[in-house]
Design an enzyme around this catalytic site. Sequence first.
Site, PDB file in Angstrom:
ATOM      1  N   ALA A  17       0.866  -1.174   0.000  1.00 23.39           N
ATOM      2  CA  ALA A  17       0.000   0.000   0.000  1.00 23.39           C
ATOM      3  C   ALA A  17       0.903   1.225   0.000  1.00 23.39           C
ATOM      4  CB  ALA A  17      -0.879  -0.016   1.245  1.00 23.39           C
ATOM      5  N   GLY A  39       0.393  -4.959   0.840  1.00 24.86           N
ATOM      6  CA  GLY A  39      -0.776  -5.017  -0.050  1.00 24.86           C
ATOM      7  C   GLY A  39      -0.482  -5.702  -1.375  1.00 24.86           C
ATOM      8  N   GLU A  91       4.227  -5.340   7.517  1.00 26.27           N
ATOM      9  CA  GLU A  91       3.458  -4.324   8.253  1.00 26.27           C
ATOM     10  C   GLU A  91       3.870  -4.175   9.709  1.00 26.27           C
ATOM     11  OE1 GLU A  91       2.179  -6.445   6.092  1.00 26.27           O
ATOM     12  OE2 GLU A  91       0.784  -5.404   4.779  1.00 26.27           O
TER      13      GLU A  91
HETATM   14  N1  COA Z   1       4.594   3.132  -0.537  1.00 19.84           N
HETATM   15  C1  COA Z   1       4.992   4.291  -1.081  1.00 19.84           C
HETATM   16  N2  COA Z   1       6.119   4.412  -1.806  1.00 19.84           N
HETATM   17  C2  COA Z   1       6.870   3.317  -1.980  1.00 19.84           C
HETATM   18  C3  COA Z   1       6.529   2.065  -1.436  1.00 19.84           C
HETATM   19  C4  COA Z   1       5.317   1.996  -0.680  1.00 19.84           C
HETATM   20  N3  COA Z   1       4.891   0.856  -0.147  1.00 19.84           N
HETATM   21  N4  COA Z   1       7.480   1.176  -1.755  1.00 19.84           N
HETATM   22  C5  COA Z   1       8.392   1.822  -2.492  1.00 19.84           C
HETATM   23  N5  COA Z   1       8.032   3.129  -2.624  1.00 19.84           N
HETATM   24  C6  COA Z   1       8.755   4.185  -3.338  1.00 19.84           C
HETATM   25  C7  COA Z   1       9.946   4.676  -2.567  1.00 19.84           C
HETATM   26  O1  COA Z   1       9.558   5.611  -1.586  1.00 19.84           O
HETATM   27  C8  COA Z   1      10.784   5.269  -3.661  1.00 19.84           C
HETATM   28  O2  COA Z   1      10.211   6.537  -4.030  1.00 19.84           O
HETATM   29  P1  COA Z   1      11.167   7.823  -4.263  1.00 19.84           P
HETATM   30  O3  COA Z   1      12.083   7.402  -5.389  1.00 19.84           O
HETATM   31  O4  COA Z   1      10.203   8.891  -4.635  1.00 19.84           O
HETATM   32  O5  COA Z   1      11.891   8.034  -2.980  1.00 19.84           O
HETATM   33  C9  COA Z   1      10.537   4.333  -4.842  1.00 19.84           C
HETATM   34  O6  COA Z   1       9.296   3.671  -4.535  1.00 19.84           O
HETATM   35  C10 COA Z   1      11.609   3.300  -5.024  1.00 19.84           C
HETATM   36  O7  COA Z   1      11.793   2.572  -3.803  1.00 19.84           O
HETATM   37  P2  COA Z   1      13.180   2.412  -3.037  1.00 19.84           P
HETATM   38  O8  COA Z   1      12.874   2.156  -1.582  1.00 19.84           O
HETATM   39  O9  COA Z   1      14.079   3.551  -3.352  1.00 19.84           O
HETATM   40  O10 COA Z   1      13.743   1.095  -3.724  1.00 19.84           O
HETATM   41  P3  COA Z   1      14.791   0.061  -3.098  1.00 19.84           P
HETATM   42  O11 COA Z   1      15.195  -0.820  -4.211  1.00 19.84           O
HETATM   43  O12 COA Z   1      15.821   0.760  -2.317  1.00 19.84           O
HETATM   44  O13 COA Z   1      13.932  -0.816  -2.050  1.00 19.84           O
HETATM   45  C11 COA Z   1      11.981  -2.040  -1.269  1.00 19.84           C
HETATM   46  C12 COA Z   1      12.865  -1.638  -2.470  1.00 19.84           C
HETATM   47  C13 COA Z   1      10.767  -2.765  -1.822  1.00 19.84           C
HETATM   48  C14 COA Z   1      12.758  -2.967  -0.334  1.00 19.84           C
HETATM   49  C15 COA Z   1      11.553  -0.776  -0.504  1.00 19.84           C
HETATM   50  O14 COA Z   1      10.990   0.140  -1.434  1.00 19.84           O
HETATM   51  C16 COA Z   1      10.529  -1.009   0.587  1.00 19.84           C
HETATM   52  O15 COA Z   1      10.844  -1.534   1.649  1.00 19.84           O
HETATM   53  N6  COA Z   1       9.265  -0.551   0.346  1.00 19.84           N
HETATM   54  C17 COA Z   1       8.218  -0.582   1.330  1.00 19.84           C
HETATM   55  C18 COA Z   1       7.687  -1.974   1.515  1.00 19.84           C
HETATM   56  C19 COA Z   1       6.639  -2.007   2.565  1.00 19.84           C
HETATM   57  O16 COA Z   1       6.874  -1.853   3.744  1.00 19.84           O
HETATM   58  N7  COA Z   1       5.399  -2.266   2.134  1.00 19.84           N
HETATM   59  C20 COA Z   1       4.297  -2.502   3.006  1.00 19.84           C
HETATM   60  C21 COA Z   1       3.443  -1.323   3.105  1.00 19.84           C
HETATM   61  S1  COA Z   1       2.104  -1.626   4.233  1.00 19.84           S
END
Ligand code: COA
Length: 263
Positions: A68, A114, A137
Amino acid sequence: MHMKYENIIVDTEEKIQIVTINRPSKLNALNQKTIEELSHAIDAAEASKDVSVVIITGKGEKAFVAGADISEFSSFSAEEGRLLSKNGHEKLFNRIDNLKTPVIAAVNGFALGGGLELAMAAHIRLFSENAKVGLPETSLGLIPGYGGTQRLAQIAGKGRAMQMILSAEMIDASTAFNFGIANAVLPLENLMEASKKQAEKIIKNSPMAVAKAIQCINANYSSEMNGLEHEVDTFGSCFDTSDFTEGVHAFLEKRNANFNNNH
Ligand code: COA
């Protein structure tokens, strides 16, 4: 039912509707707009006689859906959080799970929060080798809110759901396969082709019978229905349909069945 989408791409060919979540710069994170659009596309697929299977995938080679959209709910109150979850269940996740049209998730990279919940609402999941999935989460001070606490336990078993949700850790595609979360794991370049092949195997069968089978399998997880009783009644109802007549005649005449488009 026409709607112009911003965050998803919808292509329909040969009875397969491919829905691609298209926010790769945010790793296809599900904001409200994307949920609305997916919900609309799912409704349209079920209503269309030109669609027999839906495939959901993510744009790019990195993510299916990274969860999400965290930025959207960062300052929510308890009531807003409750509504976010409730609306998500009603508009999208439960809709997919109970859709008459089968839904395949082609998980092409990260499926977190999500994202994994979306894949788990689908009826069949095919993973690329680079896929990594988890329900992180609890690391955000939350719990899964789009069905994850229920569907992960149903699909992978209670012990594995406890492990994944309490640890918030990601698992790789082969572990997901061993857990029963992924139906198959394929090289990324073969994922869509394999998903379409899986769809074609379903399309040759009776859409009515496929829809009834989904409903009966899901009855096992409903508190309101007795699954076996539901199966008895639904099995009986098949005999009154032209698809049953056609299917049996085709078998006896050693030809392919020509089923109705109606589910
Ligand atoms: N919500 C909003 N934005 C998100 C997102 C999310 N769940 N997951 C990734 N993004 C965004 C990042 O903020 C970043 O945006 P920006 O370039 O404007 O800063 C972009 O997507 C790329 O992500 P980034 O974190 O830079 O990539 P990465 O390769 O370093 O890491 C992940 C990848 C998937 C490990 C990391 O993005 C992550 O942990 N995301 C959140 C996962 C999460 O907790 N999801 C559950 C939500 S309830």
